[in-house]
Structure formats: structure tokens, C-alpha cells
Design an enzyme around this catalytic site. Structure first.
Site, PDB file in Angstrom:
ATOM      1  N   HIS A 267       0.867  -1.148  -0.006  1.00  0.00           N
ATOM      2  CA  HIS A 267      -0.107   0.045   0.198  1.00  0.00           C
ATOM      3  C   HIS A 267       0.796   1.206   0.035  1.00  0.00           C
ATOM      4  O   HIS A 267       0.837   1.725  -0.955  1.00  0.00           O
ATOM      5  CB  HIS A 267      -0.988  -0.045   1.185  1.00  0.00           C
ATOM      6  CG  HIS A 267      -2.080   1.069   1.121  1.00  0.00           C
ATOM      7  ND1 HIS A 267      -2.262   1.820   0.420  1.00  0.00           N
ATOM      8  CD2 HIS A 267      -3.212   1.088   2.133  1.00  0.00           C
ATOM      9  CE1 HIS A 267      -3.300   2.454   0.448  1.00  0.00           C
ATOM     10  NE2 HIS A 267      -3.927   2.213   1.574  1.00  0.00           N
ATOM     11  N   HIS A 306      -1.404   0.231 -12.214  1.00  0.00           N
ATOM     12  CA  HIS A 306      -2.340   0.388 -10.823  1.00  0.00           C
ATOM     13  C   HIS A 306      -3.330  -0.288 -10.896  1.00  0.00           C
ATOM     14  O   HIS A 306      -3.932  -0.687 -12.142  1.00  0.00           O
ATOM     15  CB  HIS A 306      -2.797   2.115 -10.950  1.00  0.00           C
ATOM     16  CG  HIS A 306      -3.350   2.552  -9.682  1.00  0.00           C
ATOM     17  ND1 HIS A 306      -4.412   2.262  -9.434  1.00  0.00           N
ATOM     18  CD2 HIS A 306      -2.638   3.140  -8.709  1.00  0.00           C
ATOM     19  CE1 HIS A 306      -4.724   2.825  -8.381  1.00  0.00           C
ATOM     20  NE2 HIS A 306      -3.715   3.094  -7.619  1.00  0.00           N
ATOM     21  N   ASP A 362       3.452   7.050  -7.241  1.00  0.00           N
ATOM     22  CA  ASP A 362       4.770   6.634  -6.567  1.00  0.00           C
ATOM     23  C   ASP A 362       6.163   7.042  -7.256  1.00  0.00           C
ATOM     24  O   ASP A 362       7.074   6.756  -6.753  1.00  0.00           O
ATOM     25  CB  ASP A 362       4.836   5.304  -5.943  1.00  0.00           C
ATOM     26  CG  ASP A 362       3.677   5.192  -4.713  1.00  0.00           C
ATOM     27  OD1 ASP A 362       3.625   5.947  -4.156  1.00  0.00           O
ATOM     28  OD2 ASP A 362       2.979   4.139  -4.876  1.00  0.00           O
TER      29      ASP A 362
HETATM   30  C1  LIG Z   1      -0.068  -1.740  -8.982  1.00  0.00           C
HETATM   31  C2  LIG Z   1      -0.172  -3.168  -9.415  1.00  0.00           C
HETATM   32  C3  LIG Z   1      -0.099  -4.054  -8.005  1.00  0.00           C
HETATM   33  C4  LIG Z   1      -1.424  -3.551  -9.920  1.00  0.00           C
HETATM   34  O1  LIG Z   1      -1.715  -5.006 -10.016  1.00  0.00           O
HETATM   35  P1  LIG Z   1      -2.550  -5.532 -10.818  1.00  0.00           P
HETATM   36  O2  LIG Z   1      -3.973  -4.246 -10.987  1.00  0.00           O
HETATM   37  O3  LIG Z   1      -3.061  -6.734 -10.184  1.00  0.00           O
HETATM   38  O4  LIG Z   1      -2.163  -5.773 -12.490  1.00  0.00           O
HETATM   39  P2  LIG Z   1      -1.552  -6.949 -12.831  1.00  0.00           P
HETATM   40  O5  LIG Z   1      -0.481  -7.609 -11.762  1.00  0.00           O
HETATM   41  O6  LIG Z   1      -2.642  -8.073 -13.110  1.00  0.00           O
HETATM   42  O7  LIG Z   1      -0.857  -6.859 -14.170  1.00  0.00           O
HETATM   43  C5  LIG Z   1      -1.240  -6.953 -15.449  1.00  0.00           C
HETATM   44  C6  LIG Z   1      -0.107  -7.133 -16.304  1.00  0.00           C
HETATM   45  O8  LIG Z   1       0.824  -6.082 -16.277  1.00  0.00           O
HETATM   46  C7  LIG Z   1       2.208  -6.534 -15.798  1.00  0.00           C
HETATM   47  N1  LIG Z   1       2.424  -5.825 -14.681  1.00  0.00           N
HETATM   48  C8  LIG Z   1       1.756  -4.917 -14.011  1.00  0.00           C
HETATM   49  N2  LIG Z   1       2.578  -3.965 -13.288  1.00  0.00           N
HETATM   50  C9  LIG Z   1       3.637  -3.862 -14.029  1.00  0.00           C
HETATM   51  C10 LIG Z   1       5.015  -3.491 -13.791  1.00  0.00           C
HETATM   52  N3  LIG Z   1       4.887  -2.527 -12.845  1.00  0.00           N
HETATM   53  N4  LIG Z   1       6.076  -3.778 -14.409  1.00  0.00           N
HETATM   54  C11 LIG Z   1       5.988  -4.625 -15.375  1.00  0.00           C
HETATM   55  N5  LIG Z   1       4.889  -5.193 -15.331  1.00  0.00           N
HETATM   56  C12 LIG Z   1       3.867  -5.095 -15.080  1.00  0.00           C
HETATM   57  C13 LIG Z   1       1.791  -7.861 -15.013  1.00  0.00           C
HETATM   58  O9  LIG Z   1       2.790  -8.612 -14.999  1.00  0.00           O
HETATM   59  C14 LIG Z   1       0.737  -8.376 -15.898  1.00  0.00           C
HETATM   60  O10 LIG Z   1       1.299  -8.889 -17.211  1.00  0.00           O
HETATM   61  P3  LIG Z   1       0.673 -10.384 -17.814  1.00  0.00           P
HETATM   62  O11 LIG Z   1      -0.830  -9.938 -18.242  1.00  0.00           O
HETATM   63  O12 LIG Z   1       1.680 -10.463 -18.834  1.00  0.00           O
HETATM   64  O13 LIG Z   1       0.662 -11.446 -16.743  1.00  0.00           O
HETATM   65  C15 LIG Z   1       1.034  -3.697 -10.249  1.00  0.00           C
HETATM   66  O14 LIG Z   1       0.859  -2.733 -11.503  1.00  0.00           O
HETATM   67  C16 LIG Z   1       2.320  -3.454  -9.396  1.00  0.00           C
HETATM   68  O15 LIG Z   1       2.886  -4.230  -8.952  1.00  0.00           O
HETATM   69  N6  LIG Z   1       3.202  -2.161  -9.722  1.00  0.00           N
HETATM   70  C17 LIG Z   1       4.548  -1.897  -9.235  1.00  0.00           C
HETATM   71  C18 LIG Z   1       4.177  -1.376  -7.865  1.00  0.00           C
HETATM   72  C19 LIG Z   1       3.731  -0.071  -7.827  1.00  0.00           C
HETATM   73  O16 LIG Z   1       3.984   0.987  -8.348  1.00  0.00           O
HETATM   74  N7  LIG Z   1       2.940  -0.073  -6.753  1.00  0.00           N
HETATM   75  C20 LIG Z   1       2.198   1.158  -6.394  1.00  0.00           C
HETATM   76  C21 LIG Z   1       0.812   1.448  -6.788  1.00  0.00           C
HETATM   77  S1  LIG Z   1      -0.075   2.787  -6.553  1.00  0.00           S
END
Ligand SMILES: CC(C)(COP(=O)(O)OP(=O)(O)OC[C@H]1O[C@@H](n2cnc3c(N)ncnc32)[C@H](O)[C@@H]1OP(=O)(O)O)[C@@H](O)C(=O)NCCC(=O)NCCS
Length: 429
Positions: A267, A306, A362
Site C-alpha cells: 500500500h 495500478h 509513486d
Molecule cells: C499496482 C499493481 C500491483 C497493480 O496490479 P494489478 O492490477 O493486479 O495488475 P496485474 O498484476 O494483473 O498486471 C497486469 C499485467 O501487467 C504486468 N505488470 C503490471 N505492473 C507491472 C509493472 N510495474 N512492471 C511490469 N509489468 C507489470 C503484469 O505482469 C501483468 O502482465 P501479464 O498480463 O503478462 O501477466 C502492479 O501494477 C504493480 O505491482 N506495480 C508496481 C508496484 C507499484 O508501483 N505499486 C504502487 C501502486 S500505487
């Protein structure tokens, strides 16, 4: 005509009409669907509440596809540019912008309540020398419930207002003291001649000077960051505040739970991870290899993607602009160049475009915090101070919402049943 959903239960062949209101059906209506009279009703399985609305709310609107964020209907871009954190806090709590008299009274009240009881200071001084500031903040906010036992009277609107004012006023004091503690520096008392954000900076950084007045550009940048974090509808920590608050506990205990949720790396901790990533990449030359690693699934591009935003996070755009103002004062953070280059490449690369991965809040905020001399452990404390009006607006809405009940989800039981207990003396014989 009322909209409805017709559901056919193939176990019994029976059909049910389930009303649709506001694009949702009531889970309780599905509970009427039963395989037999004595079987439990149909439940909805939704870990992480990815498709479950837990409340009606008029605080914050998000359209993730379009990249829109509004507080009480006002676009975040306008609030960040033209308002200030205390006015936004008033808006979130009260639902409309203040008149001049209301604004002045609000600022006066908040300023008047910035001090905390001396025993709160003693309590904080009791923490280990290297205590994480979020642990200190969470405990001291929870402790405030014992200093203000009247806060338990949550049915009284005037009383709720009092606690809301107290909490918004005292968060910077507690946050700044948590920061000073790990540095072994004396805690600085509030300076009520200063604005909310300028006073916070004074409590953080003042040493022997009789008055600490930060550069106005830094005050403005930090104020904007607080505005951007002020609410984000039903995120994890807000859900924690609402869930704990639904037991009708006092707001200090409910907000302490929200701070606990924010403490977690999924978070509040992503901006720290962005900084670590940028430092590891080190130079622009290393970026292509890093991007290849991300595309091969070896790692993530932190600060991108996100759960809700499938477009440029509107907050990231504003922060990117604030970077320029901060770096004008502090000198450019050398990691900025790497961040900008990463963004440029990622926004053109098919892997990121196809998955709708854009910079989130972020991606740039850590760079600003670092330039302002905050250690990474403090990033989440800043987030918590900014989010406090949002938590309280949501809590205030919750306690007045007649539809709300104590939060108590169902489970799908997967364990054993009706085992015969064998006493230890026999089991271990
Ligand atoms: C924020 C987050 C958790 C959202 O996750 P989510 O909605 O569950 O999205 P998913 O994990 O299903 O991602 C969808 C696809 O994008 C990819 N992806 C998502 N975020 C990515 C990232 N930051 N870098 C590389 N690939 C990413 C996933 O691997 C997935 O690929 P696939 O379809 O080939 O498996 C995720 O984007 C993430 O971990 N980002 C980095 C951490 C971050 O910045 N968090 C702060 C949020 S405010």
C-alpha cells in the site's frame, strides 16, 4: 422501469429476479437463492473485494480508464493548483468548499489544536532509539483515544467534529516527532504562526534557530503532495478505517488501524521501492537491459501500473510538475534523469502500452521526498498525514450511513468437521 437480473439456478431450475440499482446487485438478494430450504443461501466469493462495493460514498470519484480523480466533484488538478491542503481537508470532511468565515474558523481550530498532551511526548520517547516512524505514528494515534475518552461518543456530530479537528491538527506533530526520534534530535513544538505545512517542516527540521521558515516553493510542493494523497476512495487503509469504525469504536482507534494498513509495502511502500530501483539502475546506459529484464518477467518496473488506473495516474502528472519546483531549490536529484528516460521508453514500448501500464503516484514522489531530505521510512508517514482528512471524511460518512452494519464478511469453510477431541494425556501417551 426498474432494472433487474434474471438468475436461473441450475441446481433447482428456479429463476430469480434480482434488482439492479446503481449498477450493482445486493449480495443479500443472492442469499435468497438456495439449493434447498435448509441449505445456506448463495454467497459471493471475492477475496480482496475486487468487485464488491462496500458502501455508498460521495467523497471521492475515480474513473481509472480515463485517469480522472475528483474530491467531492472537484478535479484533483484544480485543487492541487489553486487550493491548499487545509481547504481540501475542509472540502473532504464537509462536502463543500468553505466560505471565508468558515475557512478562517477551520484554520484557526486546526492551528489551535496542534499541540499534544505532554504524556504523549513521554510515550513516544519510550520507543527504541531506531523505531520505525510508522510504528510510532500508529501507536501514538491509537493512544490519543485514551487522552480523549469523549471520542467514544460517535453519535454526536459536534463531538465528531472535535475529534476530526484534533486528529488533522496533531498528525504533523506526531509525524514530525516520529521522524526526530530516530535521529536522536529534540522534538520541536508546533509554531502556530506558520501555515499547516510550513509548521510541519519547522517541526521536522528546526534546530537552534529561533524560527524555522522553509522556502515557500518547498512548502507549496509538500502541500500539493498532501492534497494528492488526501483521499482515494475505498483503498486498503480506508477500508480498514471503515471496517474497524463499523464496530462504533472511537475514530483514533479506527485511524490507527488505517495507519497499520498503510504501513504495508503493498500500500504505502511503493515509492521507496521506486527509489531503490532507480539507484540500482544507476545510469541511463543501463536502462535498456533493465527494460528487457522487466519484459522477460524477471522484475517489475516499480511505480508503473495500478489496479484502478489504466491510464496516466492524474496524480503522477501533477507530481512530475512539482519536481521542477522542488529541484529549483534543492538542486536536481540525479535519479530524475533516469526516471524520465525510463518513462519515455516505457510509454513507447509495446509491452507497457498493451498492458496499459502508466506511471502512478509513486513514480516521482520518492524523488521529491528524497530531495526534501526525508529518509525512505518517512515517505509513508507523509502519506498518512495527507490521507487523514480522507480517512476521517469516510469515517464520518460511515457513522451516519443508516445502511451500514458492522463489517463481518462471510467465509467458505475448508477445514475439518466434527472431529472427536482426544485429551493431551491420551494423545501423547
Ligand atoms: C499496482 C499493481 C500491483 C497493480 O496490479 P494489478 O492490477 O493486479 O495488475 P496485474 O498484476 O494483473 O498486471 C497486469 C499485467 O501487467 C504486468 N505488470 C503490471 N505492473 C507491472 C509493472 N510495474 N512492471 C511490469 N509489468 C507489470 C503484469 O505482469 C501483468 O502482465 P501479464 O498480463 O503478462 O501477466 C502492479 O501494477 C504493480 O505491482 N506495480 C508496481 C508496484 C507499484 O508501483 N505499486 C504502487 C501502486 S500505487
Amino acid at each position: 422501469m426498474t432494472e433487474s437480473l434474471t438468475v436461473r439456478d441450475n441446481r433447482t431450475g428456479q429463476e430469480y429476479d434480482v434488482p439492479i440499482a446503481d449498477g450493482a446487485i445486493k449480495a443479500a438478494d443472492l442469499g435468497k437463492i438456495k439449493a434447498s430450504d435448509d441449505s445456506p443461501g448463495l454467497a459471493v466469493y471475492d477475496p480482496g473485494f475486487v468487485n464488491t462495493a462496500s458502501c455508498r460514498s460521495s467523497v471521492t470519484y475515480i474513473d481509472g480508464e480515463k485517469g480522472i480523480l475528483e474530491y467531492r466533484g472537484y478535479p484533483i488538478e484544480q485543487l492541487a493548483e489553486k487550493s491548499n491542503f487545509l481547504e481540501v481537508a475542509y472540502l473532504l470532511i464537509n462536502g463543500s468548499l468553505p466560505t471565508k468565515a468558515e475557512y478562517e474558523a477551520w484554520v484557526h481550530e486546526i492551528t489551535y489544536h496542534t499541540f499534544v498532551h505532554e504524556n504523549v511526548k513521554s510515550l513516544m520517547q519510550g520507543f527504541r532509539y531506531d523505531a520505525h516512524p510508522m510504528g510510532m505514528l500508529m501507536s501514538s494515534v491509537g493512544a490519543l483515544s485514551t487522552f480523549y475518552p469523549d471520542a467514544a461518543n460517535i453519535g454526536d456530530a459536534e463531538n465528531r467534529h472535535m475529534q476530526i479537528v484534533r486528529m488533522i491538527a496533531k498528525m504533523p506533530t506526531l509525524g514530525a516527532w516520529s521522524f526526530r526520534h530516530a535521529q536522536g534530535k529534540p522534538y520541536v513544538y508546533p509554531d502556530n504562526d506558520l501555515s499547516y505545512t510550513a509548521n510541519f517542516l519547522s517541526m521536522l527540521f528546526k534546530m537552534s534557530e529561533s524560527k524555522y521558515e522553509a522556502d515557500e516553493r518547498l512548502v507549496k510542493a509538500l502541500d500539493v503532495l498532501l492534497i494528492l494523497h488526501a483521499d482515494h476512495e475505498q483503498n486498503c487503509s480506508t477500508n480498514a478505517v471503515r471496517s474497524v469504525g463499523s464496530s462504533q469504536v472511537d475514530p483514533y482507534s479506527a485511524v490507527a488501524a488505517g495507519i497499520g494498513a498503510l504501513y504495508g509495502p503493498l500500500h504505502g511502500g511503493a515509492n521507496e521501492a521506486v527509489l531503490r530501483m532507480l539507484k540500482r539502475i544507476g545510469t541511463k546506459e543501463n536502462i535498456p537491459a533493465f527494460i528487457e529484464g522487466v519484459k522477460n518477467g524477471d522484475e517489475k518496473l516499480m511505480g508503473f501500473g495500478h489496479r484502478v488506473y489504466k491510464n496516466y495516474d492524474p496524480r503522477a502528472k501533477i507530481i512530475k510538475k512539482a519536481c521542477d519546483d522542488v529541484f529549483e531549490v534543492t538542486g536536481v536529484n540525479p535519479l530524475l534523469e533516469i526516471a524520465q528516460e525510463l518513462e519515455k521508453i516505457a510509454l513507447e514500448d509495446e509491452y507497457f502500452v498493451k498492458r496499459k501500464l502508466y506511471p502512478n503516484v509513486d513514480f516521482y514522489s520518492g524523488l521529491i521526498y528524497e530531495a526534501l531530505q526525508f529518509p525512505p521510512e518517512m515517505f509513508t508517514v507523509l502519506f498518512a498525514i495527507g490521507r487523514t482528512p480522507g480517512w476521517l471524511a469516510q469515517w464520518n460518512e460511515l457513522v451516519q450511513d443508516k445502511e451500514q452494519k458492522i463489517a463481518r464478511p462471510k467465509q467458505i469453510y475448508t477445514g475439518d468437521r466434527t472431529l472427536d477431541f482426544v485429551p493431551a494425556s491420551e494423545r501423547w501417551a
